[in-house]
Design a protein around this motif. Structure first.
Motif, mmCIF file in Angstrom:
data_model
loop_
_atom_site.group_PDB
_atom_site.id
_atom_site.type_symbol
_atom_site.label_atom_id
_atom_site.label_comp_id
_atom_site.label_asym_id
_atom_site.label_seq_id
_atom_site.Cartn_x
_atom_site.Cartn_y
_atom_site.Cartn_z
ATOM 1 N N ALA A 72 -37.765 34.702 34.113
ATOM 2 C CA ALA A 72 -37.749 35.508 32.910
ATOM 3 C C ALA A 72 -36.484 36.423 33.081
ATOM 4 O O ALA A 72 -35.971 36.480 32.051
ATOM 5 N N SER A 73 -36.250 36.772 34.139
ATOM 6 C CA SER A 73 -35.243 37.924 34.283
ATOM 7 C C SER A 73 -33.786 37.200 33.965
ATOM 8 O O SER A 73 -33.091 37.676 33.246
ATOM 9 N N GLN A 75 -33.266 34.394 32.372
ATOM 10 C CA GLN A 75 -33.223 33.851 30.809
ATOM 11 C C GLN A 75 -32.817 35.183 30.071
ATOM 12 O O GLN A 75 -32.327 34.960 29.089
ATOM 13 N N GLU A 76 -33.628 36.349 30.394
ATOM 14 C CA GLU A 76 -33.325 37.602 29.541
ATOM 15 C C GLU A 76 -31.827 38.062 29.728
ATOM 16 O O GLU A 76 -31.000 38.344 28.636
ATOM 17 N N GLU A 77 -31.192 37.881 30.856
ATOM 18 C CA GLU A 77 -29.718 38.141 31.120
ATOM 19 C C GLU A 77 -28.988 37.260 30.611
ATOM 20 O O GLU A 77 -27.981 37.680 29.960
#
Length: 103
Positions: A72-73, A75-77
């Motif tokens: 998730a981290s 993909q958010e970046e």
């Protein structure tokens, strides 16, 4: 004995996907049920062995959660969105709307 329903989603390659939050919940529920059944005498087994096996299931669920948070981290970046579900029989899974492969 527990009864659970886990949704399956078809993958583009013909495989099936399972939401990782369902997998981790199932692993934790099994661990709790084993310990409870042993403590109440419903399941005659060595309490230490059952506790150790329950710990393994809980640790596996924790590992899946950690991998999903990492996905998730990442993909958010990159500004990407989350995936759909976790592949049955693979590696990390879904958490907070992120997908991967389930072990």
């Amino acid at each position: 004995m527990i009864q659970v329903s886990i949704p399956l989603f078809p993958a583009e390659d013909g495989g099936l996907l399972i939401p990782a939050d369902h997998v981790t919940a199932l692993l934790r529920r099994l661990a709790e049920d084993w310990v409870d059944a042993t403590e109440t005498g419903e399941m005659p087994a060595d309490e230490r062995t059952v506790s150790d096996l329950a710990d393994v299931l809980t640790e596996l669920a924790d590992q899946i959660d950690v991998e999903c948070i990492g996905c998730a981290s990442a993909q958010e970046e990159r500004g990407g969105g989350g995936g759909r579900a976790a592949r049955a029989g693979g590696g990390p899974a879904r958490r907070r709307g992120v997908s991967g492969r389930v072990v």
